[in-house]
Design a protein around this motif. Structure first.
Motif, mmCIF file in Angstrom:
data_model
loop_
_atom_site.group_PDB
_atom_site.id
_atom_site.type_symbol
_atom_site.label_atom_id
_atom_site.label_comp_id
_atom_site.label_asym_id
_atom_site.label_seq_id
_atom_site.Cartn_x
_atom_site.Cartn_y
_atom_site.Cartn_z
ATOM 1 N N PRO A 106 0.836 -1.202 0.000
ATOM 2 C CA PRO A 106 0.000 0.000 0.000
ATOM 3 C C PRO A 106 0.873 1.255 0.000
ATOM 4 N N GLY B 84 -5.898 -0.295 3.480
ATOM 5 C CA GLY B 84 -4.594 0.341 3.655
ATOM 6 C C GLY B 84 -4.601 1.778 3.183
ATOM 7 N N ALA B 85 -5.689 2.476 3.461
ATOM 8 C CA ALA B 85 -5.797 3.851 2.973
ATOM 9 C C ALA B 85 -5.081 4.830 3.885
ATOM 10 N N ILE B 86 -5.027 4.512 5.186
ATOM 11 C CA ILE B 86 -4.336 5.424 6.101
ATOM 12 C C ILE B 86 -3.161 4.703 6.740
ATOM 13 N N GLY B 87 -2.205 5.467 7.178
ATOM 14 C CA GLY B 87 -1.019 4.890 7.803
ATOM 15 C C GLY B 87 -0.317 5.920 8.638
ATOM 16 N N PHE B 88 0.726 5.450 9.334
ATOM 17 C CA PHE B 88 1.540 6.368 10.118
ATOM 18 C C PHE B 88 2.422 7.178 9.189
ATOM 19 N N ARG B 89 2.661 8.434 9.582
ATOM 20 C CA ARG B 89 3.534 9.289 8.786
ATOM 21 C C ARG B 89 4.489 10.003 9.728
ATOM 22 N N GLY B 90 5.714 10.173 9.278
ATOM 23 C CA GLY B 90 6.680 10.919 10.069
ATOM 24 C C GLY B 90 7.163 10.158 11.287
ATOM 25 N N ARG B 91 7.823 10.871 12.162
ATOM 26 C CA ARG B 91 8.444 10.221 13.310
ATOM 27 C C ARG B 91 8.476 11.194 14.474
ATOM 28 N N TYR C 265 4.909 5.540 1.910
ATOM 29 C CA TYR C 265 4.955 6.919 2.376
ATOM 30 C C TYR C 265 5.413 6.982 3.829
ATOM 31 N N ALA D 21 -3.680 13.448 0.618
ATOM 32 C CA ALA D 21 -4.561 13.477 -0.556
ATOM 33 C C ALA D 21 -5.758 12.563 -0.322
ATOM 34 N N THR E 177 0.479 3.794 1.625
ATOM 35 C CA THR E 177 0.668 4.290 2.986
ATOM 36 C C THR E 177 1.967 3.753 3.594
ATOM 37 N N GLY F 207 -2.694 9.416 8.770
ATOM 38 C CA GLY F 207 -3.463 10.023 7.688
ATOM 39 C C GLY F 207 -3.138 9.352 6.378
ATOM 40 N N THR F 208 -3.635 9.937 5.304
ATOM 41 C CA THR F 208 -3.369 9.382 3.985
ATOM 42 C C THR F 208 -2.046 9.938 3.465
ATOM 43 N N PRO F 209 -1.385 9.234 2.539
ATOM 44 C CA PRO F 209 -0.156 9.776 1.963
ATOM 45 C C PRO F 209 -0.414 11.113 1.288
ATOM 46 N N PHE F 210 0.463 12.056 1.525
ATOM 47 C CA PHE F 210 0.413 13.395 0.940
ATOM 48 C C PHE F 210 -0.863 14.150 1.323
ATOM 49 N N LYS G 124 -6.205 -1.742 7.328
ATOM 50 C CA LYS G 124 -5.359 -2.629 6.553
ATOM 51 C C LYS G 124 -5.779 -4.091 6.690
ATOM 52 N N THR H 47 8.706 9.007 5.018
ATOM 53 C CA THR H 47 8.656 10.152 5.923
ATOM 54 C C THR H 47 9.309 9.847 7.263
ATOM 55 N N PHE H 48 9.511 8.548 7.564
ATOM 56 C CA PHE H 48 10.088 8.186 8.862
ATOM 57 C C PHE H 48 11.581 8.517 8.911
#
Lengths: 284, 230
Positions: free
Chosen positions: A49, B140-147, A54, B159, A51, B154-157, B134, A58-59
């Motif tokens: 996916p 699998g539309a949303i996921g963890f982002r950043g750290r 991404y 979007a 996600t 949220g969703t990638p970008f 998921k 981003t991590f």
């Protein structure tokens, strides 16, 4: 970047367990950053996916989703550098470049970032620009360092850059030294040879600095001319069996003092030369 | 079968199960927040911590991710566990004071105050929605982002997702964004759902019907200022 290039990269790492990171690293090294399109192509190619892709992109700090500048300025703000005053250096960098850490200047020249430690705490505050380490930085030094980086830290300056070093060469036939200390080029004794081209016959002096292309000749040699080289002592023609990898002109072999050979392309204007030190090739 | 001790009682459970599964099966209560049957264990909220080992080697582990071992000595409610659990609830509460799920947990565990700055975030990063999307919705539309500080879900970008079918599964499992404490609407602020038996507000007349356990109580902190303005 074309889709098939990305698919090629994915194919290389498809069977690795941590393949996603390798794929992203390779794309980043080619593009300089990760585009949205490339992440979507990776997600599709690896059957993950978007996600997940991404999330990984981003991590890790190593990945950037924003275009990076030509020069990467990393200022250390680790504990040791911090107590030695790295905040003043970072502030000055922000002022000189006009961007905040993590951003790129409008002319796409510099990307400023802060890092936690560069492993050179004793020399702090540290700033690394394009792989060149600047130790014991202070806000006064910042401007000069940035100006040097703008001019290009990898450019040959002679002496400053260790990749430019003088060679002492001999004729491969008679083993006679070819150095002429009476005539200096780049501040070093030149290499004196005899040349002939188009019915003309005269001397030619090469810079002995490895990496410098300075040359002087009795006559003006038109660019693209293939010149015949002779030893000024034994008058033997200097020409090996090797051909230039770029222009197929014969390469001129010269013995290097201390062992090894240097091969120089005999075509005027062609910069192919090859240093062979005891079988180790330094192909520039 | 694996033989182990839970709270000094010798028990036998099937190999491959986690401490949490074993304890639940045998009737030892362990509070959970980010755990849900049918979703993979994640160990994000740390509420299900238990103490394993003995003496100096005793340590706290999340029981939802720890597989049972032969001879393991588990304590589900030792002094250390209870203290750590209360602290975890207090921290969760500081992040999302308006979440009814967390408020109820706090009430049930006797957390009567929280000493940290309230953030009023709408996410505790438990990952329930990510796993729901998921694993159960196959989207699998949303996921963890950043750290770190910037970690978000949220969703990638940011979007609009093409894989999201707007099933609402993520909202259904969210402990922070559903069943919010409705303190912002005073007439609906009678939660009643809080298991708190000694609400600090009960002494104050105008809030006599409010059941909020927090000190400072969110309802009393917010409504008086609104009243003052009006």
């Amino acid at each position: 970047m074309r889709i098939d290039t990305i698919q090629g990269i994915i194919g290389k790492h498809k069977n690795d367990k941590g393949g996603l990171i390798s794929v992203l690293e390779e794309i980043q090294s080619k593009l300089g950053y990760l585009t949205r399109e490339s992440l979507e192509a990776v997600a599709e190619g690896m059957g993950k996916p978007l996600t997940d892709v991404y999330g990984v992109a981003t991590f890790f700090r190593a990945f950037s989703l924003k275009p990076r500048g030509k020069h990467l300025v990393s200022a250390c703000v680790g504990t040791a550098c911090h107590v030695r005053g790295s905040h003043a250096v970072v502030r000055e960098l922000e002022k000189v470049l006009g961007v905040k850490p993590g951003d790129t200047t409008a002319d796409n020249e510099f990307t400023l970032e802060t890092v936690a430690c560069l492993g050179a705490c004793a020399l702090g505050p540290m700033v690394v620009i394009d792989g060149h380490f600047f130790s014991k930085m202070n806000s006064g030094k910042v401007k000069g360092v940035i100006d040097r980086a703008r001019a290009g830290l990898d450019r040959s300056e002679g002496g400053g850059d260790e990749r430019v070093f003088p060679l002492v060469v001999r004729c491969p036939r008679c083993n006679h030294g070819l150095m002429d200390s009476g005539k200096l080029i780049d501040g070093k004794p030149s290499i004196k040879l005899t040349v002939s081209f188009g019915g003309k016959h005269g001397w030619l002096r090469l810079s002995s600095l490895y990496g410098s292309y300075s040359v002087e000749c009795e006559y003006e040699v038109p660019v693209e001319t293939v010149v015949n080289f002779f030893c000024p002592h034994c008058h033997a023609e200097l020409g090996g069996s090797q051909e230039c990898s770029d222009c197929q002109a014969p390469m001129v072999p010269l013995l290097v003092d201390g062992g090894g050979m240097i091969q120089v392309c005999s075509r005027r204007g062609c910069k192919v030369h090859m240093l062979d030190l005891n079988g180790v090739n330094f192909d520039f | 079968m694996i033989k182990l001790w839970i709270n000094d009682l010798p028990v036998e459970v099937e190999e491959g199960s986690t401490i949490l599964e074993a304890a639940k099966f045998l009737g030892f209560p362990i509070p959970t927040l980010c755990h849900m049957d049918s979703l993979s264990p994640y160990g994000a909220c740390r509420l299900c911590i238990v103490e394993i080992g003995e003496g100096d080697r005793a340590k706290l582990v999340s029981s939802c991710t720890y597989p049972v071992e032969n001879g393991l000595k588990v304590r589900t409610a030792s002094e250390r566990v209870v203290k750590a659990r209360k602290m975890i609830i207090e921290l969760l509460l500081a992040t999302c004071p308006q979440s009814k799920v967390i408020q109820d947990l706090a009430s049930a565990h006797g957390v009567r105050q929280q000493r940290f700055k309230q953030e009023y975030d709408d996410c505790i990063l438990c990952g329930l929605c990510v796993r729901m999307c998921k694993e159960q919705m196959m989207a699998g539309a949303i996921g963890f982002r950043g750290r770190g500080e910037r970690r978000s879900i949220g969703t990638p970008f940011d979007a609009k997702s093409e894989t999201c079918r707007l099933c609402g599964g993520c909202i259904h499992v969210c402990p922070a964004c559903t069943l919010r404490c409705t303190y912002s609407e005073p007439e609906k602020a009678v939660c009643g759902g809080c298991a708190n038996l000694e609400p600090p507000c009960i002494e104050k007349e105008e809030f006599h019907d409010m059941m909020c356990y927090m000190r400072p109580c969110v309802a009393c902190e917010i409504i008086p200022t609104e009243k003052k303005q009006s």
